[in-house]
Design an enzyme around this catalytic site. Structure first.
Site, PDB file in Angstrom:
ATOM      1  N   THR A 115       0.445  -0.654  -0.271  1.00 33.39           N
ATOM      2  CA  THR A 115       0.290   0.213  -0.382  1.00 33.39           C
ATOM      3  C   THR A 115       0.789   1.435   0.334  1.00 33.39           C
ATOM      4  OG1 THR A 115      -0.262   0.106   2.241  1.00 33.39           O
ATOM      5  CG2 THR A 115      -2.002  -1.043   0.945  1.00 33.39           C
ATOM      6  N   THR A 153       1.339   4.507   1.683  1.00 37.64           N
ATOM      7  CA  THR A 153       1.756   4.828   2.471  1.00 37.64           C
ATOM      8  C   THR A 153       3.594   3.987   3.336  1.00 37.64           C
ATOM      9  OG1 THR A 153       0.110   6.446   3.139  1.00 37.64           O
ATOM     10  CG2 THR A 153       2.325   5.831   5.501  1.00 37.64           C
ATOM     11  N   CYS A 154       2.727   2.694   3.462  1.00 40.31           N
ATOM     12  CA  CYS A 154       3.372   1.821   3.437  1.00 40.31           C
ATOM     13  C   CYS A 154       4.201   1.203   3.031  1.00 40.31           C
ATOM     14  CB  CYS A 154       2.699  -0.129   3.441  1.00 40.31           C
ATOM     15  SG  CYS A 154       1.471   0.135   5.030  1.00 40.31           S
ATOM     16  N   SER A 155       4.583   0.928   2.085  1.00 44.53           N
ATOM     17  CA  SER A 155       5.586   1.027   0.760  1.00 44.53           C
ATOM     18  C   SER A 155       6.610   2.098   0.724  1.00 44.53           C
ATOM     19  CB  SER A 155       5.337   0.613  -0.612  1.00 44.53           C
ATOM     20  OG  SER A 155       4.696  -0.879   0.224  1.00 44.53           O
ATOM     21  N   LEU A 169       7.835   1.642   5.458  1.00 41.38           N
ATOM     22  CA  LEU A 169       9.189   0.783   6.014  1.00 41.38           C
ATOM     23  C   LEU A 169      10.896   1.503   4.912  1.00 41.38           C
ATOM     24  CD1 LEU A 169      10.068  -2.790   5.409  1.00 41.38           C
ATOM     25  CD2 LEU A 169       8.799  -2.784   2.967  1.00 41.38           C
TER      26      LEU A 169
END
Length: 161
Positions: free
Chosen positions: A46, A48-50, A54
């Site tokens: 997703t 924001t996550c990627s 992370l």
């Protein structure tokens, strides 16, 4: 009930895809006698996550470990294969643990589950980070919104170690 600083993590078993294939890893194996940074994301791949969450932990991995942390792990309510693909695609395979909480058992036990059905993700984890020592939560940083990665970011964690 949501987990708090000073609480012991609940027992759980994750699945992780490693270079040697799929393995099961328990909270006991991951946290007993160690200092570990654990962060959670609503979903692998997703935005924001990627693009934010992370990468910050991958970029600051050495700095975090240099402060006496034994390990870093990310957990998400995704299946083993998605987490494995994310580890490979991000360049994080073998650098941090990519833990699949496939059935959300750990996430629910922490009280960190969130219903993102309106955004088509379904039941997921809130975005958070924590420093865990020997299975006990020492710091806990929970984001107000799943689309934010500020208080749970690697830079914020570095200030707390």
């Amino acid at each position: 009930m949501t987990i708090s600083v000073g609480d012991k993590l609940p027992a759980a078993t994750f699945k992780e895809k490693t270079a040697d294939g799929p393995v099961e890893i328990t909270t006991e194996q991951l946290f007993a006698g160690k200092k570990v940074v654990l962060f959670a994301v609503p979903g692998a791949f997703t935005p924001t996550c990627s693009l934010n969450h992370l990468p910050g932990y991958l970029e600051n991995r050495d700095a975090i470990l240099a402060r006496g942390v034994d390990d870093i792990a990310v957990v998400s309510v995704n299946d083993l294969h998605v987490m494995g693909a994310w580890a490979t695609a991000s360049g994080g395979l073998g650098k941090i643990h990519f833990l699949s909480d496939w059935n959300a058992a750990f996430t629910k036990a922490l009280g960190m589950d969130i219903d993102l059905s309106a955004g088509t993700l379904g039941l997921r984890s809130k975005r958070y980070s924590m420093l865990v020592e020997d299975g006990v939560v020492k710091t806990l940083n929970v984001e107000e919104s799943p689309g934010q990665a500020t208080v749970s970011a690697a830079a914020a964690m570095l200030e707390q170690i």
